[in-house]
Design a protein around this motif. Structure first.
Motif, mmCIF file in Angstrom:
data_model
loop_
_atom_site.group_PDB
_atom_site.id
_atom_site.type_symbol
_atom_site.label_atom_id
_atom_site.label_comp_id
_atom_site.label_asym_id
_atom_site.label_seq_id
_atom_site.Cartn_x
_atom_site.Cartn_y
_atom_site.Cartn_z
ATOM 1 N N MET A 70 5.024 -8.631 50.179
ATOM 2 C CA MET A 70 4.884 -6.976 50.956
ATOM 3 C C MET A 70 6.186 -6.279 51.114
ATOM 4 O O MET A 70 6.951 -7.178 50.607
ATOM 5 N N GLN A 71 5.845 -4.626 50.773
ATOM 6 C CA GLN A 71 6.585 -3.982 50.472
ATOM 7 C C GLN A 71 6.819 -2.916 51.664
ATOM 8 O O GLN A 71 6.578 -2.483 52.084
ATOM 9 N N VAL A 72 7.999 -3.052 52.083
ATOM 10 C CA VAL A 72 8.867 -2.332 53.381
ATOM 11 C C VAL A 72 9.801 -0.711 52.386
ATOM 12 O O VAL A 72 10.100 -1.418 51.330
ATOM 13 N N VAL A 73 9.773 0.109 52.809
ATOM 14 C CA VAL A 73 11.135 1.269 52.004
ATOM 15 C C VAL A 73 11.434 1.444 52.730
ATOM 16 O O VAL A 73 11.748 1.715 54.150
ATOM 17 N N PHE A 102 15.761 -3.418 45.519
ATOM 18 C CA PHE A 102 15.048 -4.318 46.202
ATOM 19 C C PHE A 102 15.946 -5.511 46.991
ATOM 20 O O PHE A 102 17.197 -6.184 46.112
ATOM 21 N N VAL A 103 15.374 -5.948 48.231
ATOM 22 C CA VAL A 103 15.565 -7.537 48.558
ATOM 23 C C VAL A 103 15.176 -7.767 48.784
ATOM 24 O O VAL A 103 14.099 -7.560 49.478
ATOM 25 N N HIS A 104 14.360 -9.258 48.776
ATOM 26 C CA HIS A 104 13.549 -10.244 49.152
ATOM 27 C C HIS A 104 14.091 -11.028 49.960
ATOM 28 O O HIS A 104 14.962 -11.468 50.036
ATOM 29 N N PHE A 105 13.400 -11.598 50.962
ATOM 30 C CA PHE A 105 12.934 -12.513 52.078
ATOM 31 C C PHE A 105 11.597 -12.882 52.047
ATOM 32 O O PHE A 105 10.722 -12.619 51.646
ATOM 33 N N ALA A 106 11.742 -14.192 52.280
ATOM 34 C CA ALA A 106 10.262 -14.626 53.599
ATOM 35 C C ALA A 106 10.917 -14.868 54.286
ATOM 36 O O ALA A 106 11.668 -15.223 55.459
ATOM 37 N N ALA A 114 9.008 -7.902 49.928
ATOM 38 C CA ALA A 114 10.334 -7.341 49.696
ATOM 39 C C ALA A 114 10.799 -5.587 50.756
ATOM 40 O O ALA A 114 10.314 -5.038 50.573
ATOM 41 N N VAL A 115 11.615 -5.022 49.957
ATOM 42 C CA VAL A 115 12.842 -4.445 51.095
ATOM 43 C C VAL A 115 13.085 -3.265 49.696
ATOM 44 O O VAL A 115 13.858 -3.809 49.349
ATOM 45 N N GLN A 116 12.686 -2.025 49.834
ATOM 46 C CA GLN A 116 12.582 -1.410 48.433
ATOM 47 C C GLN A 116 13.501 -0.060 48.857
ATOM 48 O O GLN A 116 13.058 0.348 49.639
ATOM 49 N N GLN A 117 14.591 0.290 48.182
ATOM 50 C CA GLN A 117 14.973 1.544 48.062
ATOM 51 C C GLN A 117 14.197 2.305 47.081
ATOM 52 O O GLN A 117 14.911 2.349 45.231
#
Length: 123
Positions: A70-73, A102-106, A114-117
């Motif tokens: 799942m991805q947020v920006v 990106f950084v990732h977490f669960a 995924a957190v994306q710039q």
């Protein structure tokens, strides 16, 4: 025709643990409604997002932990990494790719985020 993605079901095993985790990440609790004996609906929204997540009892038949990537920006991945770490969220290091950083977490059930710039840090 506009088609707007507004709600994604997230499969979890423990509703209250998931709610506490996503609040720690920074999501806002929009609804926590016991609809019936068989349904409890929890909706949470990341700050600034038009799309929310939902979990609870009777919400989805997916296996807990089965969501992947799942991805947020965000606009600043370094700030996001610092803030998530300060909130006690276990995150990966920053992963720089040509298409973004990106950084990732669960979550506690293993649903992966995924957190994306969207612009690479090194450009």
């Amino acid at each position: 025709m506009d088609i707007k993605l507004e709600l994604i079901g997230v499969p979890v095993t423990d509703i209250d643990r998931a709610k506490a985790f996503y609040e720690r990440v920074g999501f806002h609790a929009d609804h926590d409604i016991p609809v019936s004996e068989d349904i409890r609906f929890v909706q949470m929204t990341p700050p600034g997002s038009a799309c929310s997540i939902a979990f609870g009892k009777g919400i989805t038949e997916m296996a807990p932990g089965s969501l992947d990537n799942m991805q947020v920006v965000v606009t600043d991945i370094e700030e996001a990494h610092r803030e998530l770490t300060a909130r006690g969220v276990e995150v990966s290091g920053i992963d720089d790719q040509p298409w973004g950083s990106f950084v990732h977490f669960a979550d506690p059930d293993g649903n992966r985020w995924a957190v994306q710039q969207t612009t690479p840090r090194n450009s």
